[in-house]
Design a protein around this motif. Structure first.
Motif, PDB file in Angstrom:
ATOM      1  N   PHE A 104       0.857  -1.185   0.000  1.00 12.04           N
ATOM      2  CA  PHE A 104       0.000   0.000   0.000  1.00 12.04           C
ATOM      3  C   PHE A 104       0.891   1.232   0.000  1.00 12.04           C
ATOM      4  CE2 PHE A 104      -2.823  -3.198   1.738  1.00 12.04           C
ATOM      5  CZ  PHE A 104      -4.034  -2.902   1.146  1.00 12.04           C
ATOM      6  N   ILE A 105       0.569   2.200  -0.841  1.00  9.84           N
ATOM      7  CA  ILE A 105       1.296   3.459  -0.914  1.00  9.84           C
ATOM      8  C   ILE A 105       0.362   4.543  -0.396  1.00  9.84           C
ATOM      9  CG2 ILE A 105       2.492   5.106  -2.402  1.00  9.84           C
ATOM     10  CD1 ILE A 105       2.813   2.761  -4.439  1.00  9.84           C
ATOM     11  N   ALA A 106       0.807   5.256   0.636  1.00  9.72           N
ATOM     12  CA  ALA A 106      -0.050   6.267   1.273  1.00  9.72           C
ATOM     13  C   ALA A 106       0.483   7.664   1.006  1.00  9.72           C
ATOM     14  CB  ALA A 106      -0.125   6.027   2.776  1.00  9.72           C
ATOM     15  N   TYR A 107      -0.433   8.521   0.595  1.00 13.76           N
ATOM     16  CA  TYR A 107      -0.103   9.938   0.434  1.00 13.76           C
ATOM     17  C   TYR A 107      -0.062  10.598   1.808  1.00 13.76           C
ATOM     18  CZ  TYR A 107      -1.283   9.439  -4.510  1.00 13.76           C
ATOM     19  OH  TYR A 107      -1.324   9.060  -5.827  1.00 13.76           O
ATOM     20  N   ASN A 108       0.698  11.667   1.903  1.00 11.66           N
ATOM     21  CA  ASN A 108       0.733  12.476   3.117  1.00 11.66           C
ATOM     22  C   ASN A 108      -0.325  13.563   3.022  1.00 11.66           C
ATOM     23  OD1 ASN A 108       3.016  11.650   4.883  1.00 11.66           O
ATOM     24  ND2 ASN A 108       4.125  11.869   2.951  1.00 11.66           N
ATOM     25  N   ALA A 109      -1.087  13.728   4.072  1.00 13.46           N
ATOM     26  CA  ALA A 109      -2.100  14.774   4.113  1.00 13.46           C
ATOM     27  C   ALA A 109      -1.510  16.114   4.550  1.00 13.46           C
ATOM     28  CB  ALA A 109      -3.227  14.379   5.066  1.00 13.46           C
ATOM     29  N   HIS A 110      -0.422  16.067   5.292  1.00 12.62           N
ATOM     30  CA  HIS A 110       0.159  17.313   5.794  1.00 12.62           C
ATOM     31  C   HIS A 110       0.773  18.115   4.650  1.00 12.62           C
ATOM     32  CE1 HIS A 110       2.618  20.131   8.016  1.00 12.62           C
ATOM     33  NE2 HIS A 110       1.896  19.830   9.080  1.00 12.62           N
ATOM     34  N   ARG A 111       0.452  19.388   4.590  1.00 15.58           N
ATOM     35  CA  ARG A 111       0.873  20.254   3.477  1.00 15.58           C
ATOM     36  C   ARG A 111       2.385  20.338   3.302  1.00 15.58           C
ATOM     37  NH1 ARG A 111      -0.320  22.842   7.622  1.00 15.58           N
ATOM     38  NH2 ARG A 111      -2.436  23.588   7.486  1.00 15.58           N
ATOM     39  N   LEU A 112       3.152  20.110   4.362  1.00 11.43           N
ATOM     40  CA  LEU A 112       4.607  20.206   4.272  1.00 11.43           C
ATOM     41  C   LEU A 112       5.272  18.880   3.911  1.00 11.43           C
ATOM     42  CD1 LEU A 112       5.273  22.471   7.388  1.00 11.43           C
ATOM     43  CD2 LEU A 112       4.926  23.149   5.001  1.00 11.43           C
ATOM     44  N   MET A 113       4.474  17.832   3.772  1.00 10.91           N
ATOM     45  CA  MET A 113       5.038  16.502   3.494  1.00 10.91           C
ATOM     46  C   MET A 113       4.422  15.835   2.281  1.00 10.91           C
ATOM     47  SD  MET A 113       5.384  14.968   7.288  1.00 10.91           S
ATOM     48  CE  MET A 113       6.142  15.897   8.599  1.00 10.91           C
ATOM     49  N   ARG A 114       3.792  16.601   1.432  1.00 13.98           N
ATOM     50  CA  ARG A 114       3.113  16.013   0.271  1.00 13.98           C
ATOM     51  C   ARG A 114       4.065  15.601  -0.848  1.00 13.98           C
ATOM     52  NH1 ARG A 114      -1.685  20.274   0.656  1.00 13.98           N
ATOM     53  NH2 ARG A 114      -2.868  19.217   2.278  1.00 13.98           N
ATOM     54  N   HIS A 115       5.347  15.856  -0.677  1.00  6.92           N
ATOM     55  CA  HIS A 115       6.311  15.519  -1.726  1.00  6.92           C
ATOM     56  C   HIS A 115       6.908  14.115  -1.561  1.00  6.92           C
ATOM     57  CE1 HIS A 115       8.585  17.224   1.605  1.00  6.92           C
ATOM     58  NE2 HIS A 115       9.673  16.652   1.117  1.00  6.92           N
TER      59      HIS A 115
END
Length: 174
Positions: A77-88
């Protein structure tokens, strides 16, 4: 035998049941995927349902590897980061290869598919994952190009007398 990987497959009841069986088989073989043996599929269902709900609402992606008979033999599973500073960067969770296929290159093929998927996501520059110390998984991920970037000693309590390190690994994509 080869592993055929697919990003975001249709998760019907057959695929769901195959992932559940895989998770139970990996766990009961000693795999470090959130449970300690013995575990029943029924105990895994809440975690699987939560992971699949995150896929359904776009917070996670699923990579499935199928064996030559088309059965689910590996997942991540690949999870996106919800936090605006960690979306990269993305997290990778619940990396599993069925015990009967371990040592045959399926794990490497799965991690290559995970890396290819992450590279295709807009704005993603790196992958992070964690693993349980004492399993050899950190050496496997290192062989796949990941670098250890953190370790929390004794953070995972497997049994009352068996604490393991929580190891964080990182793969830059740029």
């Amino acid at each position: 035998m080869t592993l055929t990987c697919e990003l975001d497959p249709l998760v019907d009841e057959v695929v769901r049941e195959q992932i559940l069986a895989l998770w139970a088989d990996v766990s009961n073989a000693g795999g470090a995927v959130g449970f300690v043996p013995p575990v029943t599929p029924e105990e895994i269902v809440p975690d699987l349902d939560a992971a699949l709900a995150a896929v359904a609402d776009g917070r996670r992606r699923l990579v499935v590897g199928r064996d030559e008979d088309g059965r689910v033999a590996a997942t991540a599973f690949i999870a996106y980061n919800a936090h605006r500073l960690m979306r990269h960067w993305v997290w990778v969770y619940t990396v599993m290869v069925h015990p009967r296929y371990q040592g045959r290159g399926y794990g490497r093929a799965l991690m290559t598919a995970v890396e290819q998927a992450a590279r295709s996501f807009d704005g993603i520059e790196a992958i992070r994952l964690t693993c349980r110390g004492g399993t050899g998984a950190d050496a496997f991920y290192s062989a796949c190009g990941y670098k250890e970037v953190g370790r929390v000693p004794a953070a995972i309590r497997v049994t009352p007398t068996d604490d393991r390190d929580d190891i964080t690994l990182y793969l830059p994509l740029t």
